[in-house]
Design a protein around this motif. Sequence first.
Motif, PDB file in Angstrom:
ATOM      1  N   VAL A   1       0.842  -1.200   0.000  1.00  0.00           N
ATOM      2  CA  VAL A   1       0.000   0.000   0.000  1.00  0.00           C
ATOM      3  C   VAL A   1       0.877   1.249   0.000  1.00  0.00           C
ATOM      4  N   TYR A   2       1.922   1.235   0.813  1.00  0.00           N
ATOM      5  CA  TYR A   2       2.813   2.391   0.893  1.00  0.00           C
ATOM      6  C   TYR A   2       3.599   2.606  -0.402  1.00  0.00           C
ATOM      7  N   LEU A   3       4.050   1.542  -1.027  1.00  0.00           N
ATOM      8  CA  LEU A   3       4.783   1.685  -2.288  1.00  0.00           C
ATOM      9  C   LEU A   3       3.879   2.236  -3.384  1.00  0.00           C
TER      10      LEU A   3
ATOM     11  N   LYS B   1       1.289   4.199  -2.858  1.00  0.00           N
ATOM     12  CA  LYS B   1       1.114   5.612  -2.497  1.00  0.00           C
ATOM     13  C   LYS B   1       2.291   6.445  -3.007  1.00  0.00           C
ATOM     14  N   GLN B   2       3.510   5.949  -2.785  1.00  0.00           N
ATOM     15  CA  GLN B   2       4.681   6.690  -3.230  1.00  0.00           C
ATOM     16  C   GLN B   2       4.700   6.852  -4.743  1.00  0.00           C
ATOM     17  N   ALA B   3       4.320   5.810  -5.451  1.00  0.00           N
ATOM     18  CA  ALA B   3       4.303   5.874  -6.917  1.00  0.00           C
ATOM     19  C   ALA B   3       3.259   6.875  -7.403  1.00  0.00           C
ATOM     20  N   VAL B   4       2.094   6.890  -6.774  1.00  0.00           N
ATOM     21  CA  VAL B   4       1.044   7.848  -7.147  1.00  0.00           C
ATOM     22  C   VAL B   4       1.526   9.275  -6.905  1.00  0.00           C
ATOM     23  N   GLU B   5       2.174   9.485  -5.778  1.00  0.00           N
ATOM     24  CA  GLU B   5       2.647  10.834  -5.457  1.00  0.00           C
ATOM     25  C   GLU B   5       3.756  11.276  -6.418  1.00  0.00           C
ATOM     26  N   LYS B   6       4.616  10.343  -6.819  1.00  0.00           N
ATOM     27  CA  LYS B   6       5.651  10.684  -7.792  1.00  0.00           C
ATOM     28  C   LYS B   6       5.025  11.003  -9.149  1.00  0.00           C
ATOM     29  N   ALA B   7       4.023  10.214  -9.536  1.00  0.00           N
ATOM     30  CA  ALA B   7       3.349  10.422 -10.823  1.00  0.00           C
ATOM     31  C   ALA B   7       2.431  11.634 -10.799  1.00  0.00           C
ATOM     32  N   GLU B   8       2.011  12.056  -9.594  1.00  0.00           N
ATOM     33  CA  GLU B   8       1.070  13.157  -9.385  1.00  0.00           C
ATOM     34  C   GLU B   8      -0.278  12.879 -10.036  1.00  0.00           C
ATOM     35  N   THR B   9      -0.605  11.597 -10.122  1.00  0.00           N
ATOM     36  CA  THR B   9      -1.862  11.170 -10.721  1.00  0.00           C
ATOM     37  C   THR B   9      -2.079   9.701 -10.381  1.00  0.00           C
ATOM     38  N   THR B  10      -3.321   9.241 -10.519  1.00  0.00           N
ATOM     39  CA  THR B  10      -3.602   7.806 -10.373  1.00  0.00           C
ATOM     40  C   THR B  10      -3.667   7.112 -11.728  1.00  0.00           C
ATOM     41  N   ASP B  11      -3.323   7.838 -12.799  1.00  0.00           N
ATOM     42  CA  ASP B  11      -3.277   7.229 -14.127  1.00  0.00           C
ATOM     43  C   ASP B  11      -2.388   5.988 -14.090  1.00  0.00           C
ATOM     44  N   LEU B  12      -2.928   4.866 -14.524  1.00  0.00           N
ATOM     45  CA  LEU B  12      -2.260   3.579 -14.326  1.00  0.00           C
ATOM     46  C   LEU B  12      -0.904   3.500 -15.016  1.00  0.00           C
ATOM     47  N   GLU B  13      -0.812   3.967 -16.246  1.00  0.00           N
ATOM     48  CA  GLU B  13       0.456   3.883 -16.962  1.00  0.00           C
ATOM     49  C   GLU B  13       1.525   4.732 -16.283  1.00  0.00           C
ATOM     50  N   LYS B  14       1.143   5.906 -15.811  1.00  0.00           N
ATOM     51  CA  LYS B  14       2.103   6.789 -15.156  1.00  0.00           C
ATOM     52  C   LYS B  14       2.499   6.264 -13.779  1.00  0.00           C
TER      53      LYS B  14
ATOM     54  N   ARG C   1       2.538   3.093 -12.931  1.00  0.00           N
ATOM     55  CA  ARG C   1       3.388   1.934 -13.184  1.00  0.00           C
ATOM     56  C   ARG C   1       4.838   2.375 -13.409  1.00  0.00           C
ATOM     57  N   ALA C   2       5.027   3.367 -14.245  1.00  0.00           N
ATOM     58  CA  ALA C   2       6.381   3.852 -14.524  1.00  0.00           C
ATOM     59  C   ALA C   2       7.011   4.468 -13.284  1.00  0.00           C
ATOM     60  N   ALA C   3       6.206   5.148 -12.479  1.00  0.00           N
ATOM     61  CA  ALA C   3       6.717   5.802 -11.273  1.00  0.00           C
ATOM     62  C   ALA C   3       7.084   4.806 -10.188  1.00  0.00           C
ATOM     63  N   ALA C   4       6.521   3.611 -10.264  1.00  0.00           N
ATOM     64  CA  ALA C   4       6.813   2.591  -9.245  1.00  0.00           C
ATOM     65  C   ALA C   4       8.233   2.059  -9.352  1.00  0.00           C
ATOM     66  N   TYR C   5       8.778   2.060 -10.573  1.00  0.00           N
ATOM     67  CA  TYR C   5      10.119   1.517 -10.772  1.00  0.00           C
ATOM     68  C   TYR C   5      11.139   2.354  -9.995  1.00  0.00           C
TER      69      TYR C   5
ATOM     70  N   ILE D   1      13.380  -2.387  -2.599  1.00  0.00           N
ATOM     71  CA  ILE D   1      13.477  -1.622  -3.836  1.00  0.00           C
ATOM     72  C   ILE D   1      12.603  -2.283  -4.889  1.00  0.00           C
ATOM     73  N   MET D   2      11.740  -1.496  -5.533  1.00  0.00           N
ATOM     74  CA  MET D   2      10.900  -2.044  -6.592  1.00  0.00           C
ATOM     75  C   MET D   2      11.668  -2.033  -7.910  1.00  0.00           C
ATOM     76  N   ASN D   3      11.837  -3.211  -8.489  1.00  0.00           N
ATOM     77  CA  ASN D   3      12.547  -3.367  -9.751  1.00  0.00           C
ATOM     78  C   ASN D   3      11.598  -3.241 -10.936  1.00  0.00           C
ATOM     79  N   SER D   4      12.172  -3.047 -12.115  1.00  0.00           N
ATOM     80  CA  SER D   4      11.351  -2.924 -13.315  1.00  0.00           C
ATOM     81  C   SER D   4      10.776  -4.266 -13.761  1.00  0.00           C
ATOM     82  N   ASN D   5      11.131  -5.342 -13.063  1.00  0.00           N
ATOM     83  CA  ASN D   5      10.456  -6.626 -13.291  1.00  0.00           C
ATOM     84  C   ASN D   5       9.271  -6.809 -12.344  1.00  0.00           C
ATOM     85  N   HIS D   6       8.894  -5.720 -11.648  1.00  0.00           N
ATOM     86  CA  HIS D   6       7.694  -5.686 -10.797  1.00  0.00           C
ATOM     87  C   HIS D   6       7.840  -6.518  -9.520  1.00  0.00           C
ATOM     88  N   HIS D   7       9.050  -6.858  -9.138  1.00  0.00           N
ATOM     89  CA  HIS D   7       9.334  -7.573  -7.907  1.00  0.00           C
ATOM     90  C   HIS D   7      10.287  -6.746  -7.053  1.00  0.00           C
ATOM     91  N   LEU D   8      10.279  -7.005  -5.752  1.00  0.00           N
ATOM     92  CA  LEU D   8      11.105  -6.252  -4.815  1.00  0.00           C
ATOM     93  C   LEU D   8      12.442  -6.925  -4.550  1.00  0.00           C
TER      94      LEU D   8
END
Length: 439
Positions: A341-343, A345-358, A360-364, A376-383
Motif C-alpha cells: 500500500v505504501y509503495l 502511495k509513493q508511486a502515485v505521489e511521484k506520478a502526481e496522478t492515479t493514471d495507471l500507466e504513469k 506503473r512507470a513511477a513505481a520503478y 526496492i521495486m525493480n522494473s520486473n515488478h518484484h522487490l
Amino acid sequence: MKNRFNRRIFLIYGIGAFGTSVFLKACANDSPASTENPSESTTDSSTTETSNGQTIKVGILHSLSGTMAISERSVVDAEKLAIKEINANGGVLGKQIEAILEDGASNWDTFREKANKLIDQDKVAVVFGCWTSASRKNVKPVFENKDHMLWYPVQYEGQECSQNIFYTGAAPNQQIEPAVDWLLKNKGKEFFLVGSDYVFPKTANQIIKAQLEANGGKTVGEDYLPLGNIEVTPIISKIKQALPNGGVIFNTLNGDSNVAFFKQLKGAGITPDKYPTMSVSIAEEEVKAIGVKYLKGHYAAWNYFQTVDTPANKKFVEAFKKEYGSDRVTNDPMEAAYIGVYLWKQAVEKAETTDLEKVRAAAYGQTLEAPEGKVIMNSNHHLSKVVRIGEVRDDGLFEIINETPTAVDPVPWNQFVTSTKGFACDWSDPTKGGKYKTT
C-alpha cells in the motif's frame, strides 16, 4: 456524514477500529470447496457516504469466507492499517483513500468476478489482493485485458512476470533457493519433499529438485496431499523409510494439513535434531495455531519475521498490536501487504496522478524503509529483499539464525529450470517486456 452498515463496501477515513482473525496459509491451484456462498461478502463494515471525486477508491480483494479466510483476513488487517495511517497523515494527493472490500470467498471464479466488479463498477484506482496462486492466476487475465493494476502480497512460485501485477512477496530465489542452499551447507544432502497438491508446492519442488541435482544434493522422496487433507500417516511412513537415519524434510504443505503433519512427526519420533524441517508457508500465526511444542527447533525461510530488529518493524508491530490486540502477531505476508500500500502511495505521489500507466512507470525504483529492511521495486515488478532463515523458539516466534547481508534482487524466471533458464523480465524497456532472453 451519515454512517450505515453494508456487506460489500467500507471507507477507511482517518481513524477507526477493526478486528479479525488469522490462522493458516495455503497456495492452491484447484479451487477448494467454499463453506460460504461465493457470491456474497461476509463482512459487516461501517461505511461513510462517498464524496464525488473527493476520495481515491482502491479495491481490497481477499477471502473473507471459505477455506482461505483464516489466512487472508490477517492480510486485510495489514492493508487496512496502512490505509488508516496514510489517511491520518493527509491521504494521497490530498485525498482520503476509500477502500472497497470484496470477498473472493476461497473460490477462484469468484475472485475473477469480483475483480471485474471492482474495475468496471467501482472504478477503483488499484486492487490489493489475492493469496493463492490460483486466485492470482484467475484474475491475472482480467487485469491484463483491462490494463489495470494488482498488488499481490504473498511469496510465490515465480515463473510469471505480468505488466499489470506488482509482486511484494518473495520470488523463489529470495526464499526457496536460499533455504535449500543453507540446508545443504548445514543440515544434509538428502531431502524428502512434502507438499500440497497444487501449483505453488509442485513448482517449488520442481525448482528444488533441479537445484539439488546441480549442487550435489539428492531427492529421496516426494509426496503430496490435497488441500485440507490431514491423512498424513502414509507420508510419515515414507519419510522414515526413505530417511531411516535422518535427513532434511522440505515442507510446502499449506493450511490445516500442517497441523496434523507436525503433530504426527513428533509422535513418530521425527524430531528436528535428526530430521530438520524447513517450511516456506509456516509463519508466526501458524506456529501459534499448531502449537509451539510441535514446531520448536524446526525452521522457516522468509524475508520478514516479527523479530526483525529495525526501527520500522518496532513501529509496525506496535501499531498492529495497538490496532488489533496485544495477543496478535505479525508475519511475512501481512508485512508484504502493508508495504505494498505504501509503495503504491509513493508511486502515485511521484506520478502526481492515479493514471495507471504513469503510476506503473513511477513505481520503478521506489524504495521504502520497510519493517523487513530497505526494499526496492525493480522494473520486473518484484522487490529486492533480504532473505532470512528462522528457527522456532520457546515463545513461538523465530530466532533469526541466518540472513543475507544485503537485499537479494528478484529473479522471476527460474534459473535452475531448463525451460526458463536465461530468461528475465524488464517492463521499463518495451523491447524486453515480461520475458526476454539474456544469453
